[in-house]
Every structure is written in C-alpha cells, then in structure tokens.
Design a protein around this motif. Structure first.
Motif, mmCIF file in Angstrom:
data_model
loop_
_atom_site.group_PDB
_atom_site.id
_atom_site.type_symbol
_atom_site.label_atom_id
_atom_site.label_comp_id
_atom_site.label_asym_id
_atom_site.label_seq_id
_atom_site.Cartn_x
_atom_site.Cartn_y
_atom_site.Cartn_z
ATOM 1 N N ILE A 207 0.821 -1.217 0.000
ATOM 2 C CA ILE A 207 0.000 0.000 0.000
ATOM 3 C C ILE A 207 0.852 1.264 0.000
ATOM 4 C CG2 ILE A 207 -1.935 -1.171 1.121
ATOM 5 C CD1 ILE A 207 -1.192 0.272 3.735
ATOM 6 N N THR A 208 2.146 1.114 -0.277
ATOM 7 C CA THR A 208 3.085 2.225 -0.205
ATOM 8 C C THR A 208 3.748 2.441 -1.568
ATOM 9 O OG1 THR A 208 3.524 1.685 2.109
ATOM 10 C CG2 THR A 208 5.107 3.121 1.032
ATOM 11 N N PRO A 209 3.854 3.684 -2.028
ATOM 12 C CA PRO A 209 4.495 3.937 -3.327
ATOM 13 C C PRO A 209 5.929 3.398 -3.368
ATOM 14 C CG PRO A 209 3.426 5.919 -2.489
ATOM 15 C CD PRO A 209 3.387 4.923 -1.382
ATOM 16 N N ASP A 210 6.359 2.988 -4.551
ATOM 17 C CA ASP A 210 7.688 2.413 -4.688
ATOM 18 C C ASP A 210 8.783 3.354 -4.190
ATOM 19 O OD1 ASP A 210 6.731 0.042 -5.720
ATOM 20 O OD2 ASP A 210 7.054 0.613 -7.819
ATOM 21 N N TYR A 211 8.650 4.653 -4.492
ATOM 22 C CA TYR A 211 9.702 5.578 -4.074
ATOM 23 C C TYR A 211 9.825 5.651 -2.555
ATOM 24 C CZ TYR A 211 5.981 9.041 -3.178
ATOM 25 O OH TYR A 211 4.877 9.680 -2.697
ATOM 26 N N ALA A 212 8.728 5.361 -1.851
ATOM 27 C CA ALA A 212 8.758 5.416 -0.388
ATOM 28 C C ALA A 212 9.232 4.115 0.233
ATOM 29 C CB ALA A 212 7.374 5.765 0.155
ATOM 30 N N THR A 213 9.378 3.083 -0.591
ATOM 31 C CA THR A 213 9.935 1.828 -0.091
ATOM 32 C C THR A 213 11.420 1.698 -0.423
ATOM 33 O OG1 THR A 213 9.482 0.486 -2.062
ATOM 34 C CG2 THR A 213 7.697 0.726 -0.450
ATOM 35 N N ALA A 214 11.907 2.590 -1.281
ATOM 36 C CA ALA A 214 13.284 2.467 -1.751
ATOM 37 C C ALA A 214 14.302 3.018 -0.760
ATOM 38 C CB ALA A 214 13.439 3.182 -3.094
ATOM 39 N N SER A 215 13.926 4.043 -0.011
ATOM 40 C CA SER A 215 14.868 4.663 0.930
ATOM 41 C C SER A 215 14.082 5.413 1.992
ATOM 42 C CB SER A 215 15.811 5.630 0.214
ATOM 43 O OG SER A 215 15.094 6.773 -0.230
ATOM 44 N N ILE A 216 14.726 5.697 3.103
ATOM 45 C CA ILE A 216 14.059 6.454 4.157
ATOM 46 C C ILE A 216 13.783 7.878 3.693
ATOM 47 C CG2 ILE A 216 16.151 7.272 5.357
ATOM 48 C CD1 ILE A 216 14.600 6.604 7.990
ATOM 49 N N ASP A 217 14.629 8.403 2.802
ATOM 50 C CA ASP A 217 14.353 9.731 2.252
ATOM 51 C C ASP A 217 13.138 9.693 1.331
ATOM 52 O OD1 ASP A 217 16.551 11.607 3.214
ATOM 53 O OD2 ASP A 217 17.728 9.908 2.504
#
Length: 321
Positions: A207-217
């Motif tokens: 349920i989380t966008p890919d960019y938000a799973t790639a790094s803490i930033d």
C-alpha cells in the motif's frame, strides 16, 4: 519521541529491544484480528505476563502520562489495541469493561463486514450501523480511540461524523499517492482534518508507493506529500510493521474463521506471501533515522516533533487523557 500507531505480530524480547534501541516511545500492538471476548481477554492477559517478564524494557501504557513516564524511564510504552471490534460481541457494555482492562484503541472493522459497518474490501459499503453509532459513543465515553484503517469509505466518513472525539486511521496512506482499497480518499483526509484527527502513514509495501519503499528519504518524501494534502498537524507514523509474521500468521490475518477460500488482503495474488521488503528498513530499529530524513526534506524541528509523536499525543490526550 517516536510513536507508532500500529504494529502487529509476535513481540518477542528481541523485538522489544529493537523498538527500544530504535528510539520508539510508544507502539500500539495488535491484540487480536478475529477473536471474541474470551480470546481477547487471553491476549490481554498474555501481555500482562510479557510486561512482567520484560519490565526492564517495556511497560503497558494507558494514558499520555504513562507514555511520558515510559519515555523518561527509557522503556517502550505499549498501547493496547485491536484490529477489529469482535471482542465487544455486540454488547454495548463491553467497551467499558475492555477500557478497564487497559484497551485504548479499537479498529471498527477488519477485512469483512461486521455488526459495526463495512470493510474496505466489501464490494458495497453499507455504512455505519445503528449499533456502530452507539458503540462509538461508548468508546468515546470510556477512552477507546476509534480506528478506521481497514474500514470502508462510507463507514469511515459516518464514523468520523458520529464520534465526539478525534478518530485515527492508524496505518494507511493517501489513495491519491498510492491507489488501493486500503488507502484513504481525499474525502476521508478532509474529514480527518476537519475533526482534528490523524492519519498514521504505513511502510507496508503493498500500500506504499515504490519511491517510499526504496529509501528512508523516499518515505520522508511521502510524508511531505501527505502534509501537503492534510497539513502538518494531522500526519503521524503507523508503520503496520509485522514481527515474526510468516505464512501461517498471514493466513490467519486474511482468512480467520470466516471462509475456506483463498484471501490475500492487501497483497496481490502474484506476491501473496512474498511482497518485496522495505529496502531501507530491515527491522523497525532503523526508523530511528526518520527524524534526520525529515530534517533533510526541509521540515523544521517543531514539524519533526509533530510528525514523530506530538500529533499522536494530541489525539491520545483527546481520547483517553
């Protein structure tokens, strides 16, 4: 202060240590998904044992003052909560009893329709029932915060309207950033803002966008985009992190006792038991890097305090003092 609106799974001692070492001040656990009153009381009793066995690391918290004490003592505060309302068993007097046992959070529905209202996965959301409206009134009276994370759109909006206290979506993301049945529409976000309520942002990959799973930033970027939608005062953390959750635990969460058919919850059939892990969070202790990531994204120290814990404390204060 670092507050997480929802985690689940088996909180063994090693997990409690990771939470403490990760700087968590307070975490809401998941006592039950499908249990009735007896199952739920057994779960509460097991946590009382866990508290005695790990008193150097954790304490069960029942108030904002308890959370501050846990912080001062260097312990993890555990706020007791449910991801369903089956423990009330349709009995209007049970919220008072469970509140006296220390329960402070109850999700109104889980993954199917119940006697309170509709789930986010039902093809048609019936809305809040008459019993559901009365139940929310009892929860308001006795200090149990209403959680609408897995609740259907219509039922969620009706619950927000019915509650005299701020409600919470403890673990979901904006649907405009990641379309999914479990995520929340702009209409729900608007209603949360108007009632001084809160959305706890999740890390769960499905349920989380890919960019938000790639790094803490990247996750901090999702926080920033949500703040753009809701304002700084209505966003918090609600990771939905699971501890020692393997296929048997996932099957129980998704299927319970209500069906013989395959159910996958928020997962896809193609990755029902193998959703990609967060690339930046091998375990929850790495959430300790969030304040710095938020600062890098341009949030002020006051903003970081709100996002990491102060917003939750305001909603907790309003619900159970």
């Amino acid at each position: 202060m670092l507050i997480d609106g929802l985690q689940c799974g088996d909180f063994r001692r090693d997990i409690l240590l990771k939470l403490r070492d990760g700087g968590f001040t307070c975490v809401t656990n998941t006592l039950e998904f499908w249990g009735g009153a007896i199952d739920s009381m057994d779960s509460i009793a097991a946590w009382l044992d866990k508290e005695r066995e790990n008193s150097d690391v954790m304490m069960i918290v029942r108030s904002v003052a308890d959370i501050r004490k846990a912080e001062a003592d260097g312990k993890v505060g555990v706020l007791m909560g449910f991801q369903n309302s089956g423990m009330f068993e349709g009995r209007i007097r049970y919220p008072e009893l469970f509140a006296q046992l220390g329960v402070r959070v109850a999700q109104l529905t889980y993954n199917i329709q119940n006697d309170v209202g509709g789930s986010c996965y039902e093809p048609s959301d019936s809305g809040l029932t008459r019993y559901g409206r009365e139940l929310i009134g009892e929860m308001n009276t006795h200090g149990i915060m209403a959680d609408c994370s897995h609740v259907g759109e219509k039922t969620t909006l009706m619950a927000i309207e019915a509650s005299s206290k701020p409600v919470a979506v403890t673990h979901a993301n904006p649907a405009s950033l990641m379309p999914h049945h479990r995520n929340k529409s702009d209409a729900v976000l608007k209603a949360l803002v108007e009632t001084n309520s809160i959305l706890g942002l999740a890390v769960y990959h499905n349920i989380t966008p890919d960019y938000a799973t790639a790094s803490i930033d990247g996750w901090a970027e999702m926080v920033a985009r949500t703040v753009d939608l809701m304002g700084i005062d209505h966003v918090g953390i609600g990771t939905d992190a699971g501890h020692y959750v393997a296929r048997p635990e996932l099957d129980w969460m998704r299927v319970g006792r209500w069906t013989r058919s395959a159910q996958f919850g928020a997962a896809k059939t193609t990755n029902a038991y193998g959703a990609p892990a967060q690339q930046w969070m091998e375990d929850v202790s790495q959430m300790s890097g969030l304040p710095a990531a938020l600062a890098r994204r341009g949030f002020t120290p006051e903003d970081v305090d709100k996002l990491c814990g102060a917003n939750w404390m305001r909603v907790y204060e309003a619900n159970f003092g």
